[in-house]
Write a protein that holds these residues in place. Structure first.
Motif, short mmCIF file in Angstrom:
data_model
loop_
_atom_site.label_atom_id
_atom_site.label_comp_id
_atom_site.label_asym_id
_atom_site.label_seq_id
_atom_site.Cartn_x
_atom_site.Cartn_y
_atom_site.Cartn_z
N GLY A 238 84.63 -9.56 -19.58
CA GLY A 238 85.76 -9.10 -18.99
C GLY A 238 85.72 -9.24 -17.73
N ASN B 212 89.34 -13.82 -23.63
CA ASN B 212 89.92 -13.44 -22.21
C ASN B 212 90.18 -14.66 -21.43
OD1 ASN B 212 89.28 -10.73 -21.24
ND2 ASN B 212 87.35 -11.02 -22.27
N THR C 146 87.93 -19.68 -20.31
CA THR C 146 88.11 -18.64 -21.24
C THR C 146 86.79 -18.20 -21.87
OG1 THR C 146 88.72 -20.31 -22.63
CG2 THR C 146 90.45 -19.36 -21.49
N CYS D 108 94.02 -10.73 -20.97
CA CYS D 108 93.22 -10.60 -22.31
C CYS D 108 94.18 -10.43 -23.31
CB CYS D 108 92.17 -9.49 -22.11
SG CYS D 108 92.75 -7.96 -21.83
N HIS E 288 93.63 -12.55 -14.35
CA HIS E 288 92.79 -12.42 -15.67
C HIS E 288 93.54 -11.69 -16.68
CE1 HIS E 288 89.59 -9.76 -17.60
NE2 HIS E 288 89.98 -10.67 -18.53
N SER F 196 89.40 -2.37 -22.34
CA SER F 196 89.87 -2.95 -23.49
C SER F 196 89.30 -2.17 -24.49
CB SER F 196 89.73 -4.39 -23.81
OG SER F 196 88.49 -4.96 -23.94
#
Length: 374
Positions: free
Chosen positions: A93, A214, A318, A286, A284, A104
């Motif tokens: 991540g 991600n 990704t 997610c 970024h 997360s």
């Protein structure tokens, strides 16, 4: 709905909790391993059946891009082709080789300043597991600390899928003839009635379910990058497929072109552009589909437009995560380290040069402000 803690009080039999780590075998405090430049270290080689429950990693090296230059791979049940293959930072991540905090439910980059990488995705196996870390840097990883916490089981039920993760990267092309005309600013927009030119999130063969992604996007212009629809073609069905989205921010559970840090256990924005000129720079996003995985029996093609009708040039990377029954479709070769690097960051001097060319195009008037049109 079952609570995450519902099973914590249940007493179970024939399960042993074990760990592989970098602890100092001499009893001292040198609790790390060194991974030389070009070397592949075997982090864990676990026999028989079990489930990896948690992975923790931190490291020290002079290479500022080690999170993109080190590659983590995982193999289940004596397979030869990895089920997980991704640059280290992107998997946990963190994009672009950067260090920043990320939160997360299944993945986290924890303090200090995102240097502690954690994974809580459960990873079952029936006949052994192997985890490696390849250092493709020109520098040694001088200190590499890690835990792999797992359960040892007598057997593994046949219904348990195997964990998979795949990294992809593309410098997308502006496909329509009208060019980068997002929101119809420089011309009419076309219609996209196919997923052929979309950015590919995953191309999977087999039976399983997709559980998250991600998404790291570097935008060279100030225009909103997220008009692209997500598209899911399940078991070879025709377009538009079983699931068709309405925009990138919608898929990532947000709205109205967000440009702020926000982190939920299942989705969020962990990184946004540092220089606020619209949406120019690195973002970024997610999404972890713990409550709403995408199920497939034969295959899944997951993709997303890069701007409406794939109108925008973007640098997208990704990591997609899913579970499936083996064997899996072998991943395309991972791009060489040199091909995994970042695009140059666009800055204020670049924007000033754009303005200079625009002024010349409008006759170099001495009081041109910027809103004028031909």
């Amino acid at each position: 709905m079952t609570s995450l803690l519902a099973g914590i009080c249940q007493i179970r039999s024939n399960i042993k909790t074990k760990r592989v780590s970098s602890y100092d075998r001499s009893g001292g405090n040198a609790d790390w391993i060194e991974i030389k430049a070009g070397e592949t270290a075997e982090l864990a080689l676990i026999p028989r059946a079990g489930i990896i429950k948690h992975i923790w990693i931190t490291l020290m090296t002079p290479d500022p891009m080690i999170r993109r230059n080190a590659v983590i791979r995982m193999y289940w049940d004596q397979e030869q082709a990895p089920s997980v293959e991704a640059p280290l930072g992107d998997f946990f991540g963190q994009g672009w080789g950067e260090e920043y905090n990320f939160v997360s439910l299944p993945l986290a980059a924890a303090p200090s300043a995102g240097k502690a990488l954690n994974c809580y995705f459960p990873m079952p196996f029936g006949d052994g597991a192997r985890i490696t870390l390849e250092n493709q840097s020109e520098h040694a990883i001088e200190r590499f600390y890690y835990y792999v916490d797992y359960e040892e089981h007598l057997t593994m039920p046949e219904t348990m899928g195997r964990f998979h993760a795949w990294w992809n990267k593309e410098l997308t092309e502006s496909h329509p003839e009208e060019g980068e005309t997002e929101w119809g600013i420089v011309g009419p927009q076309g219609s996209n009635r196919s997923d052929a030119n979309n950015y590919l999130l995953a191309d999977i063969a087999g039976k399983g379910h997709f559980v998250g992604v991600n998404y790291y996007v570097d935008n060279p212009g100030p225009m909103w990058y997220g008009e692209g629809d997500d598209m899911w073609i399940v078991d070879g069905e025709p377009w538009p497929g079983s699931l068709h989205g309405t925009g990138t921010e919608d898929f990532f559970n947000s709205s109205w072109c967000p440009n702020e840090i926000y982190l939920h256990p299942y989705f969020g924005y962990a990184r946004i552009p540092q220089h606020k000129l619209g949406w120019m720079g690195r973002t970024h996003c997610c999404r972890f589909m713990m409550e709403d995985p995408v199920y497939f029996d034969k295959s899944l093609r997951a993709s997303i437009e890069h701007g409406h009708d794939n109108a925008l040039t973007l640098d997208i990377c990704t990591v997609s995560y899913w579970y499936q029954m083996e064997p899996h479709k072998v991943f395309p070769p991972l791009p060489a380290k040199e091909s995994r690097g970042n695009m140059p960051e666009i800055n204020h001097t670049d924007v000033h040069r754009w303005r200079h060319e625009w002024r010349k195009a409008l006759g170099s008037g001495k009081t041109l402000w910027g809103h004028e049109r031909e």
